[in-house]
Scaffold this motif. Structure first.
Motif, PDB file in Angstrom:
ATOM      1  N   THR A  38     -16.657  11.505 -27.294  1.00  0.00           N
ATOM      2  CA  THR A  38     -16.938  12.713 -27.064  1.00  0.00           C
ATOM      3  C   THR A  38     -17.031  13.166 -25.372  1.00  0.00           C
ATOM      4  N   TYR A  39     -17.818  12.152 -24.801  1.00  0.00           N
ATOM      5  CA  TYR A  39     -18.121  12.164 -23.407  1.00  0.00           C
ATOM      6  C   TYR A  39     -17.388  11.138 -22.711  1.00  0.00           C
ATOM      7  N   LEU A  40     -17.031  11.191 -21.770  1.00  0.00           N
ATOM      8  CA  LEU A  40     -16.491   9.997 -20.655  1.00  0.00           C
ATOM      9  C   LEU A  40     -17.286   8.629 -20.523  1.00  0.00           C
ATOM     10  N   ASP A  41     -18.675   9.222 -20.325  1.00  0.00           N
ATOM     11  CA  ASP A  41     -19.544   8.147 -20.068  1.00  0.00           C
ATOM     12  C   ASP A  41     -19.666   7.222 -21.512  1.00  0.00           C
ATOM     13  N   GLU A  42     -19.154   7.523 -22.396  1.00  0.00           N
ATOM     14  CA  GLU A  42     -19.210   6.866 -23.581  1.00  0.00           C
ATOM     15  C   GLU A  42     -18.391   5.688 -23.720  1.00  0.00           C
ATOM     16  N   ILE A  43     -17.258   5.908 -23.042  1.00  0.00           N
ATOM     17  CA  ILE A  43     -15.949   5.136 -23.128  1.00  0.00           C
ATOM     18  C   ILE A  43     -16.449   3.449 -22.688  1.00  0.00           C
ATOM     19  N   SER A  44     -16.062   2.774 -23.512  1.00  0.00           N
ATOM     20  CA  SER A  44     -16.341   1.285 -23.269  1.00  0.00           C
ATOM     21  C   SER A  44     -14.996   0.484 -23.393  1.00  0.00           C
ATOM     22  N   ASP A  47     -13.225   0.560 -26.414  1.00  0.00           N
ATOM     23  CA  ASP A  47     -12.199   1.702 -26.478  1.00  0.00           C
ATOM     24  C   ASP A  47     -10.758   1.263 -25.836  1.00  0.00           C
ATOM     25  N   VAL A  48     -10.975   0.745 -24.888  1.00  0.00           N
ATOM     26  CA  VAL A  48      -9.600   0.316 -23.888  1.00  0.00           C
ATOM     27  C   VAL A  48      -8.778  -0.625 -25.115  1.00  0.00           C
ATOM     28  N   ILE A  49      -9.515  -1.577 -25.285  1.00  0.00           N
ATOM     29  CA  ILE A  49      -8.971  -2.737 -26.077  1.00  0.00           C
ATOM     30  C   ILE A  49      -8.294  -2.114 -27.542  1.00  0.00           C
ATOM     31  N   ALA A  50      -8.945  -0.937 -27.914  1.00  0.00           N
ATOM     32  CA  ALA A  50      -8.230  -0.372 -29.038  1.00  0.00           C
ATOM     33  C   ALA A  50      -7.151   0.428 -28.639  1.00  0.00           C
ATOM     34  N   TYR A  51      -7.079   0.921 -27.534  1.00  0.00           N
ATOM     35  CA  TYR A  51      -5.938   1.787 -27.221  1.00  0.00           C
ATOM     36  C   TYR A  51      -4.814   0.768 -26.709  1.00  0.00           C
ATOM     37  N   VAL A  52      -5.038  -0.540 -26.276  1.00  0.00           N
ATOM     38  CA  VAL A  52      -4.074  -1.263 -25.905  1.00  0.00           C
ATOM     39  C   VAL A  52      -3.336  -1.768 -27.248  1.00  0.00           C
ATOM     40  N   ALA A  53      -4.261  -2.133 -28.416  1.00  0.00           N
ATOM     41  CA  ALA A  53      -3.806  -2.534 -29.686  1.00  0.00           C
ATOM     42  C   ALA A  53      -3.074  -1.128 -30.352  1.00  0.00           C
ATOM     43  N   GLY A  82     -17.057   7.640 -10.210  1.00  0.00           N
ATOM     44  CA  GLY A  82     -15.825   7.052 -10.034  1.00  0.00           C
ATOM     45  C   GLY A  82     -14.938   6.792 -11.378  1.00  0.00           C
ATOM     46  N   PRO A  83     -13.857   6.304 -11.148  1.00  0.00           N
ATOM     47  CA  PRO A  83     -12.947   6.025 -12.316  1.00  0.00           C
ATOM     48  C   PRO A  83     -13.467   5.163 -13.279  1.00  0.00           C
ATOM     49  N   ILE A  84     -12.749   5.374 -14.526  1.00  0.00           N
ATOM     50  CA  ILE A  84     -13.132   4.325 -15.634  1.00  0.00           C
ATOM     51  C   ILE A  84     -12.394   3.199 -15.152  1.00  0.00           C
ATOM     52  N   MET A  85     -12.941   2.034 -15.120  1.00  0.00           N
ATOM     53  CA  MET A  85     -12.456   0.819 -14.581  1.00  0.00           C
ATOM     54  C   MET A  85     -11.849   0.020 -15.688  1.00  0.00           C
ATOM     55  N   VAL A  86     -10.740   0.061 -15.919  1.00  0.00           N
ATOM     56  CA  VAL A  86     -10.071  -0.841 -16.902  1.00  0.00           C
ATOM     57  C   VAL A  86      -9.785  -2.088 -16.558  1.00  0.00           C
ATOM     58  N   GLN A  87     -10.448  -3.136 -17.394  1.00  0.00           N
ATOM     59  CA  GLN A  87     -10.346  -4.508 -17.122  1.00  0.00           C
ATOM     60  C   GLN A  87      -9.060  -4.774 -18.442  1.00  0.00           C
ATOM     61  N   LEU A  88      -7.819  -4.923 -17.966  1.00  0.00           N
ATOM     62  CA  LEU A  88      -6.886  -5.429 -18.638  1.00  0.00           C
ATOM     63  C   LEU A  88      -7.060  -6.673 -19.282  1.00  0.00           C
ATOM     64  N   PRO A  89      -6.421  -6.986 -20.574  1.00  0.00           N
ATOM     65  CA  PRO A  89      -6.584  -8.308 -21.246  1.00  0.00           C
ATOM     66  C   PRO A  89      -6.005  -9.386 -20.436  1.00  0.00           C
ATOM     67  N   PRO A  90      -6.409 -10.703 -20.388  1.00  0.00           N
ATOM     68  CA  PRO A  90      -5.766 -11.803 -19.731  1.00  0.00           C
ATOM     69  C   PRO A  90      -4.087 -11.769 -19.883  1.00  0.00           C
ATOM     70  N   MET A  91      -3.514 -11.216 -21.011  1.00  0.00           N
ATOM     71  CA  MET A  91      -2.068 -11.304 -21.083  1.00  0.00           C
ATOM     72  C   MET A  91      -1.543 -10.632 -19.939  1.00  0.00           C
ATOM     73  N   PHE A  92      -1.900  -9.493 -19.288  1.00  0.00           N
ATOM     74  CA  PHE A  92      -1.545  -8.991 -18.489  1.00  0.00           C
ATOM     75  C   PHE A  92      -1.741  -9.656 -16.915  1.00  0.00           C
TER      76      PHE A  92
END
Length: 98
Positions: A38-44, A47-53, A82-92
């Motif tokens: 619901t809130y931006l500060d809850e993004i972990s 969530d990014v891994i689920a998005y990539v999947a 600041g922005p959501i800092m996305v750490q891309l999986p090693p494949m990238f």
């Protein structure tokens, strides 16, 4: 979170370019379909891994997935730290894959 995205896209459209705003809206809307927070500060990282999947299940190229994730780094958090800092999986991280 949808209202925050709308505000961010609106500001981007005014300050940068309408095309950039439309691009951000498309990419952030696809993230919003996957992320149930619901809130931006809850993004972990989960969530990014689920998005990539989800993007991989659509058979998108790794470069397209990277582009979609990169827009998350430009999207500010509501707490102004600041922005959501996305750490891309090693494949990238390998240039040969991209």
């Amino acid at each position: 979170m949808a209202a925050t995205i709308d505000q961010f896209v609106y500001e981007t459209t005014i300050t940068r370019n309408p095309g950039t705003g439309a691009d951000y809206r498309f990419k952030l809307a696809s993230f919003l379909k996957v992320c149930t927070k619901t809130y931006l500060d809850e993004i972990s990282d989960d969530d990014v891994i689920a998005y990539v999947a989800a993007l991989r299940s659509q058979k998108l190229s790794l470069r397209t997935i990277q582009n979609r994730c990169t827009v998350l780094n430009t999207f500010p958090r509501a707490d102004s730290y600041g922005p959501i800092m996305v750490q891309l999986p090693p494949m990238f991280h390998s240039r040969s894959i991209l």
